[in-house]
Design a protein around this motif. Structure first.
Motif, PDB file in Angstrom:
ATOM      1  N   ILE C 144       0.839  -1.187   0.000  1.00  0.00           N
ATOM      2  CA  ILE C 144       0.000   0.000   0.000  1.00  0.00           C
ATOM      3  C   ILE C 144       0.883   1.249   0.000  1.00  0.00           C
ATOM      4  CG2 ILE C 144      -1.692   1.327   1.304  1.00  0.00           C
ATOM      5  CD1 ILE C 144      -2.782  -1.311   2.353  1.00  0.00           C
ATOM      6  N   PHE C 145       1.936   1.183   0.765  1.00  0.00           N
ATOM      7  CA  PHE C 145       2.913   2.275   0.771  1.00  0.00           C
ATOM      8  C   PHE C 145       3.455   2.479  -0.639  1.00  0.00           C
ATOM      9  CE2 PHE C 145       7.361   3.545   0.914  1.00  0.00           C
ATOM     10  CZ  PHE C 145       7.347   4.660   1.742  1.00  0.00           C
ATOM     11  N   ASP C 146       3.853   1.381  -1.263  1.00  0.00           N
ATOM     12  CA  ASP C 146       4.381   1.468  -2.621  1.00  0.00           C
ATOM     13  C   ASP C 146       3.405   2.180  -3.547  1.00  0.00           C
ATOM     14  OD1 ASP C 146       6.025  -0.271  -1.268  1.00  0.00           O
ATOM     15  OD2 ASP C 146       6.400  -1.550  -3.018  1.00  0.00           O
ATOM     16  N   GLY C 147       2.140   1.790  -3.406  1.00  0.00           N
ATOM     17  CA  GLY C 147       1.122   2.392  -4.265  1.00  0.00           C
ATOM     18  C   GLY C 147       1.071   3.898  -4.096  1.00  0.00           C
ATOM     19  N   LEU C 164      12.380   2.443  -4.054  1.00  0.00           N
ATOM     20  CA  LEU C 164      11.155   2.169  -3.303  1.00  0.00           C
ATOM     21  C   LEU C 164      11.351   1.265  -2.086  1.00  0.00           C
ATOM     22  CD1 LEU C 164       7.870   1.584  -5.299  1.00  0.00           C
ATOM     23  CD2 LEU C 164       8.215   2.591  -3.044  1.00  0.00           C
ATOM     24  N   SER C 165      12.052   0.160  -2.294  1.00  0.00           N
ATOM     25  CA  SER C 165      12.153  -0.811  -1.195  1.00  0.00           C
ATOM     26  C   SER C 165      12.891  -0.227   0.002  1.00  0.00           C
ATOM     27  CB  SER C 165      12.834  -2.096  -1.668  1.00  0.00           C
ATOM     28  OG  SER C 165      14.211  -1.882  -1.820  1.00  0.00           O
ATOM     29  N   LEU C 167      12.944   2.932   0.847  1.00  0.00           N
ATOM     30  CA  LEU C 167      12.036   3.873   1.498  1.00  0.00           C
ATOM     31  C   LEU C 167      11.024   3.133   2.356  1.00  0.00           C
ATOM     32  CD1 LEU C 167      11.452   6.409  -1.401  1.00  0.00           C
ATOM     33  CD2 LEU C 167      12.621   6.814   0.782  1.00  0.00           C
ATOM     34  N   ARG C 168      10.543   2.037   1.823  1.00  0.00           N
ATOM     35  CA  ARG C 168       9.584   1.231   2.560  1.00  0.00           C
ATOM     36  C   ARG C 168      10.217   0.716   3.864  1.00  0.00           C
ATOM     37  NH1 ARG C 168       9.507  -3.571   0.078  1.00  0.00           N
ATOM     38  NH2 ARG C 168       8.923  -2.631  -1.902  1.00  0.00           N
ATOM     39  N   ASP C 169      11.425   0.227   3.766  1.00  0.00           N
ATOM     40  CA  ASP C 169      12.107  -0.249   4.968  1.00  0.00           C
ATOM     41  C   ASP C 169      12.264   0.878   5.982  1.00  0.00           C
ATOM     42  OD1 ASP C 169      12.303  -2.706   3.830  1.00  0.00           O
ATOM     43  OD2 ASP C 169      14.424  -2.530   3.291  1.00  0.00           O
ATOM     44  N   LEU C 170      12.654   2.051   5.483  1.00  0.00           N
ATOM     45  CA  LEU C 170      12.842   3.180   6.386  1.00  0.00           C
ATOM     46  C   LEU C 170      11.526   3.559   7.059  1.00  0.00           C
ATOM     47  CD1 LEU C 170      15.234   5.338   4.205  1.00  0.00           C
ATOM     48  CD2 LEU C 170      15.712   4.553   6.540  1.00  0.00           C
ATOM     49  N   PHE C 171      10.501   3.560   6.257  1.00  0.00           N
ATOM     50  CA  PHE C 171       9.196   3.981   6.760  1.00  0.00           C
ATOM     51  C   PHE C 171       8.707   3.048   7.879  1.00  0.00           C
ATOM     52  CE2 PHE C 171       4.499   4.074   6.389  1.00  0.00           C
ATOM     53  CZ  PHE C 171       4.285   5.432   6.583  1.00  0.00           C
ATOM     54  N   PHE C 172       8.581   1.780   7.560  1.00  0.00           N
ATOM     55  CA  PHE C 172       8.022   0.850   8.553  1.00  0.00           C
ATOM     56  C   PHE C 172       9.027   0.535   9.665  1.00  0.00           C
ATOM     57  CE2 PHE C 172       5.244  -0.115   4.868  1.00  0.00           C
ATOM     58  CZ  PHE C 172       4.040   0.164   5.477  1.00  0.00           C
TER      59      PHE C 172
END
Lengths: 243, 243, 243, 243
Positions: C144-147, C164-165, C167-172
């Motif tokens: 969902i984040f990716d979207g 993307l990946s 950023l996702r790792d950083l975010f969660f």
DNA sequence: CATGAATGAGACTTCATTCAT
DNA sequence: CATGAATGAAGTCTCATTCAT
């Protein structure tokens, strides 16, 4: 005398070590119980290594045995000593009782006797030989009481038909049964008073011809009077029940 | 009544299981001591798995506690029951003593008392609450003795100034101290004789005015006494029956 | 409709039971951890018998799996719903973060994620299939984040070359790493503020033109920078050596 | 030096033993998880008896604690050391990240961090003292990151208004969140690349004038000015050292 | 469908004792 | 003689799971 001096020093040190271990173990057994005291704790409390404990005592049980040996030695010696300096039978019994309690209470060693009893029955813990050994010690100690009584009989103060073993059981059993109550309130007075209360009934029952000198006059008349009362009471109940 | 029948059966089986465990543990504790008895052994002796033991008793200590509970219940109940059917103070004491000894000897449960004593002192094993619980049971039981003495005093046969707690200590302590000697030779005669030897000195020391005139006065007084007893007994029974 | 009514009732009761168990287990797992929570406790907390728990969930692990299923369902659904009602990319990220944190904190379910992670690595606890299942759930959720990011790029607001990946790792990862600090001080303000602090740096780094001018300015500035570094390094070494 | 030699040998062997146990436990905890690793397995893997494990570590938890101690010591030391030899802030962050990942991946110790987190939350497993201890270690380690950022700010490259704690959470959280993906494909390249992807966004967001609209005017002039200051400072140090 | 008694494997830990140094 | 590391058997207790009712 270089060599013998050195030997003396060595011997002293060894005996000191043994005494340290013995003392530490006694205190711990008394405080926490035999099973709750590990050899490690004993070693630590004695300021030696675990191995050293087993150097002096081949086994934890052997250590316990040695403690009991010591304890009975103290008990027996102090009892014998005290007896020789006291002449009256009653006074001797009071001394015996107080000495017994005091030594047990001194280092909270109540546990000692209990363990002894405990182990003397436990078939897995003591071989017959060792168990017998403890019994022997106990026998030697308790016979001091017997001696006191016998001497009283010989002197003509005590009833010659006394049941010695029963009196012995009452004496030591009574003392130890009540000991728990005394733990904590260790004041000298209490012990002395308690000891009197324990010895008194036994003393009364021992004497020749009982102690008839106490006010005999009441007896017959009063007993009859009271019997009347009881019958009346019972009659009342019967009336009630049949109503 | 299908369901209730089934439930009954189930309940019975459960109670049986619990009883089995209790019995097995009692026997083993008595024979080998608390520490020498592993929960595994208990489970095996009871014919259940080790887990089941802990299903019924959360802890090995809890199991011991339950055993002591049961034991004291037996002791107290049988003592109370016996007392009601006997009127004479001396006879009551004899009964109390014999009952005490017999129950202890019955399943070699000597160990039970010792463990109790043992634990009641060991500070690491029982929290205050549980320790208190055992003390309470012991209190309830031993007060039966007190009651007997008090009633004797009320009836005028015993000296009102008796030192109750000391007598209690002598009574129970004496019994248990001598019990070891009796282990093994469990013949009825021995117990009865022993009991008399223990009770006799106490009895003598308790009586009003000592026992000097005993031999002479007995005849008339005792006859009246026994008559009283018979009347009282009858009254009590009637009362019970009509309640 | 006697039969169907009854069936409805039954079904409802069953679902209720299942929900009770699920809820009790969730709460306990969250509070005490998976291993510290016994099935017995779960049953008790849910108000059912131990057997019933296994009636609904074949295994303690299956129960955990079901909980994670539910949890991810909540997480994913609430996230998707929220996204549709917000247009701005930054706002969406803020919502996503806050939603994530809030759901985790709500029933102290932080533990849930940790257990999940924990188990997803533990080879003895999860067969590949189940492990994969959890991964799939996580995948669905995090995409969902990716979207959101992709849509931001499409709209031209975000740099199309984002990793993307990462950023996702950083975010969660950032959110969950800091979550521990927030446990306890669950006030709304704190969460909102914290979320902004986490999102802000990411947001800055995502935007178009982020480092567009870098390539040009680098030359002079960076040359000077590297010179500085060399001098500083030399100074440090010298300082160390002469200390 | 017979004695001291022997002592050395002994000490070495002891340390070796301890290290063996530590290593075996680390590997097993990492591979199977804390709860799935029995002390028996640890002993077997270390080539010692189970008792020996407890000779060195009083408790399974203490063993875990020791492992975490060691782990944090490694982590902290290697991080500090690396930092001193690198001057640029960005390069330092890259090093910190790679070092972190590499140490965690090295002995599959990912589990270590998770357990730590796990335990630090589980209230039943760690008393405040120990929990605090682990927190302290974590604090010491993560503050290295803070130091790097602060120095960057002092040099004028980084925005002085950065939200340090959020950045820290992003940094370590991001690294660990993505770590799972890297398990298995442990090639150096991957790690290096991944690390860049994680650090890059953070780095961009940190820089002065980060996103243009904030006071952009300072940039070039100020950077040059600050570079001058740094060179002067370094020069001073050099002078001092060569004196 | 619901129960909860029963299981037995296995967990952690303790401890008396031995032995090389 | 003294040490203390090493042992391994044994102990109590927990727990997920099964199954008869």
């Amino acid at each position: 005398m270089n060599i013998s001096e050195a030997r003396n020093k060595t011997r002293e040190r060894l005996e000191q070590r043994e005494a340290d271990i013995l003392q530490a173990a006694t205190k711990l057994f008394a405080a926490d119980g035999f099973h709750a005291t590990s050899t490690r704790k004993i070693a630590a409390a004695a300021g030696v290594s675990e191995g050293t404990v087993f150097h002096y005592f081949s086994t934890k049980n052997a250590l316990l045995l040695a403690i009991l040996d010591n304890f009975y030695a103290d008990l027996t010696e102090s009892a014998r000593e005290g007896i020789t300096e006291i002449m009256g039978t009653r006074e001797r019994l009071l001394f015996l009782a107080e000495n017994h309690l005091r030594l047990l209470l001194d280092n909270q060693a109540l546990m000692m006797r209990l363990i002894q009893v405990y182990l003397s029955v436990d078939p897995n813990y003591f071989l017959d030989y060792k168990s017998t050994h403890i019994h022997e010690l106990n026998y030697q100690y308790t016979r001091i009481f017997d001696g006191v009584i016998r001497e009283g009989i010989e002197r003509g103060y005590l009833d010659p038909d006394l049941e010695l073993s029963a009196l012995r059981d009452l004496f030591f059993g009574g003392l130890e049964y009540g000991m728990r109550t005394l733990l904590g309130r260790k004041s000298t007075d209490r012990v002395a008073t308690y000891v009197e209360h324990i010895v008194e009934p036994l003393w009364q029952s021992m004497q020749v011809g009982g102690n008839g000198d106490k006010d005999t006059t009441i007896t017959t008349a009063q007993r009859l009077e009271q019997a009347c009362q009881r019958v009346e009471k019972a009659a009342k109940k019967l009336e009630k029940a049949t109503r």
